[in-house]
Scaffold this active site. Structure first.
Site, PDB file in Angstrom:
ATOM      1  CB  SER A 102      51.385 -41.824  22.728  1.00  0.00           C
ATOM      2  OG  SER A 102      50.361 -42.746  22.456  1.00  0.00           O
ATOM      3  CB  SER A 108      52.129 -45.825  22.703  1.00  0.00           C
ATOM      4  OG  SER A 108      52.369 -44.668  21.902  1.00  0.00           O
ATOM      5  CE  LYS A 150      55.948 -44.619  21.035  1.00  0.00           C
ATOM      6  NZ  LYS A 150      54.704 -43.799  21.083  1.00  0.00           N
TER       7      LYS A 150
END
Length: 474
Positions: free
Chosen positions: A181, A157, A81
């Site tokens: 997330s 996210s 990420k």
């Protein structure tokens, strides 16, 4: 799932590497082919370093041939990420405020541990700006879709991470979780994700969201998540809040008859935490999942933990952190970021006083006390991960929803960032139109090993985690 190497488990890959029936180069090539095949539709990758990945894979192949792998996960393809520092790669965190020129000369702790293990780093995953919300889109990188429909949101996210894993663009990813997330996108994409106890996975630099923000694995199964935990929970002196490394292996603790461990386990089922509302298909799937545990010998009781919605306190803590992030880029920065983030900072963050912050922390501490007492009676709490299934991509909230703020439709995730408890999301069903449904398992602080054992047992008794996403079958 198909027999493509890109969709095999980490354990299956490394067993094949050891036998010589598959090489890390072939596994990496297959993951890169999946990126080439699907990413134009879903936009899960910020960028891909194919040449670098293949060079790492060739080095891993040589080690396996020599009988000297760096770890039992040597050669497994992984994505990162774009909130984690990666040496030699930009980390722009979904924002146009960050200069991609760098310099980029440091790895985050989890990335460093992955390199040391011999894992093959493929590239970086998309994230919303500064990982601030529960869907994955940004002004800089566009909208990320879902393995079960490119027109569906991936959640966020860590939506790029979950979509990449779901489509075989790497076996693993690592994500962050400040309010759900890794769990939100796991629920929406039919993948598996763990938010460990705060401090279990070392983090650096410290998150501006403070002790709300955790890091954790995104995988296709609990077993793969446990293998990744064995790597990313290694020590790193840069995180002053990190706990000592775990004793023993999370993955090894899953050996044997995992379902036998369910006998007599005390499980609380709370479909709403006492304040939420679910789509009927979500609630039915979660109740069916609870029955799986009961049928295996667990003692399952429907009971709420006695908490109220802590969203107002969460907003103060979350958006004061976001305000601090953005303020570092100058007084005009609010005009250049996600408009909803700017509005939320103005409403909840920039005007909060020290007294407001301390009041929010008091709510947090009271919540922790309540949940600590609750886990004296129950080993695991079951809830839906999400009260809804994935909605259209490019929206901040479902169509017609009364609020566009992400916390309005994620009532079951952020409370456990407030308490820092471990929480695991596993697939537990599909809606009638084939959108994944997630089951959240919550444990007492420091009980991630138990959650992994319980989640693994559930996946041995069900096959929801093996369902093939629509984009692969179409």
């Amino acid at each position: 799932m198909t027999d493509s190497p890109a969709l095999r488990s980490a354990h299956e890959l490394t067993a094949s590497f050891a036998e010589g029936t598959l090489s890390p180069v072939e596994a990496t090539q297959d993951a890169l082919a999946s990126i080439e095949r699907y990413d134009n539709a879903v936009n899960a990758m910020l960028f891909t370093d194919a040449d670098g990945a293949l060079a790492q894979a060739r080095a891993s192949e040589s080690r396996w041939r020599a009988g000297a792998p760096l770890s039992r996960s040597d050669g497994v393809p992984v994505t990162i990420k774009d909130m984690f520092l990666t040496r030699g790669w930009p980390t722009v965190r979904g924002s146009t405020l960050i200069d991609p020129a760098g310099p980029w000369d440091e790895d985050a702790p989890a990335v460093a541990r992955l390199r040391e293990s011999g894992a093959v780093l493929l590239g970086k995953n998309t994230t919303p700006e500064f990982a601030w919300k529960g869907v994955t889109d940004s002004k800089s990188h566009g909208v990320t879709g879902n393995p079960w429909g490119a027109d569906l949101t991936s959640g966020g996210s860590s939506g790029g991470a979950a979509t990449a894993v779901g489509l075989g663009m790497g076996t693993w990813s690592i994500g962050t979780d400040g309010g759900g997330s890794v769990r939100i996108p796991a629920s929406f994409t039919g993948t598996t994700a763990l938010k460990p106890t705060f401090g279990r996975m070392p983090m650096y630099p410290p998150s501006p969201y403070g002790t709300l923000s955790h890091g954790g694995p995104v995988a296709r199964s609990v077993h793969d998540a446990a293998l990744l935990m064995d790597i990313i929970c290694g020590p790193d002196s840069r995180d002053w809040a990190a706990m000592p490394p775990p004793v023993g292996s999370y993955a090894d603790a899953l050996d044997g008859d995992a379902t036998a461990r369910l006998a007599g386990l005390r499980i609380a089922l709370s479909p709403t935490l006492g304040y939420g509302h679910n789509d009927p298909e979500i609630e039915a799937a979660v109740r069916a999942a609870a029955q799986v545990f009961a049928d295996a010998g667990a003692v399952v009781e429907e009971v709420d933990p006695g908490i109220s919605d802590c969203v107002d306190a969460f907003h103060v803590l979350w958006f004061t952190g976001a305000s601090k992030v953005v303020s570092a880029y100058g007084p005009q920065a609010l005009d250049g970021i996600d408009p909803l983030l700017a509005r939320s900072i103005r409403e909840y963050g920039s005007e909060a006083s020290a007294s407001d912050y301390l009041d929010a922390m008091a709510v947090r501490m009271d919540l922790g006390v309540t949940m600590g007492a609750f886990h004296e009676s129950y080993d695991v709490l079951l809830t839906p991960t999400m009260p809804i299934a994935a909605f259209p991509a490019g929206q901040d909230a479902p169509t017609g929803w009364p609020s566009d703020l992400w916390t309005s439709w994620t009532p079951y995730t952020y409370p456990f960032n407030m308490t820092q408890q471990p929480a695991l999301s596993v697939p537990c069903g599909l809606t009638g139109d084939r959108r994944p449904i997630g089951l959240q398992l919550v444990g007492a602080r420091h009980a991630e090993a138990l959650l992994l054992q319980v989640g693994d047992a559930f996946q041995r008794l069900t096959d929801w985690h093996t369902a093939t996403p629509t984009l692969i079958t179409d």
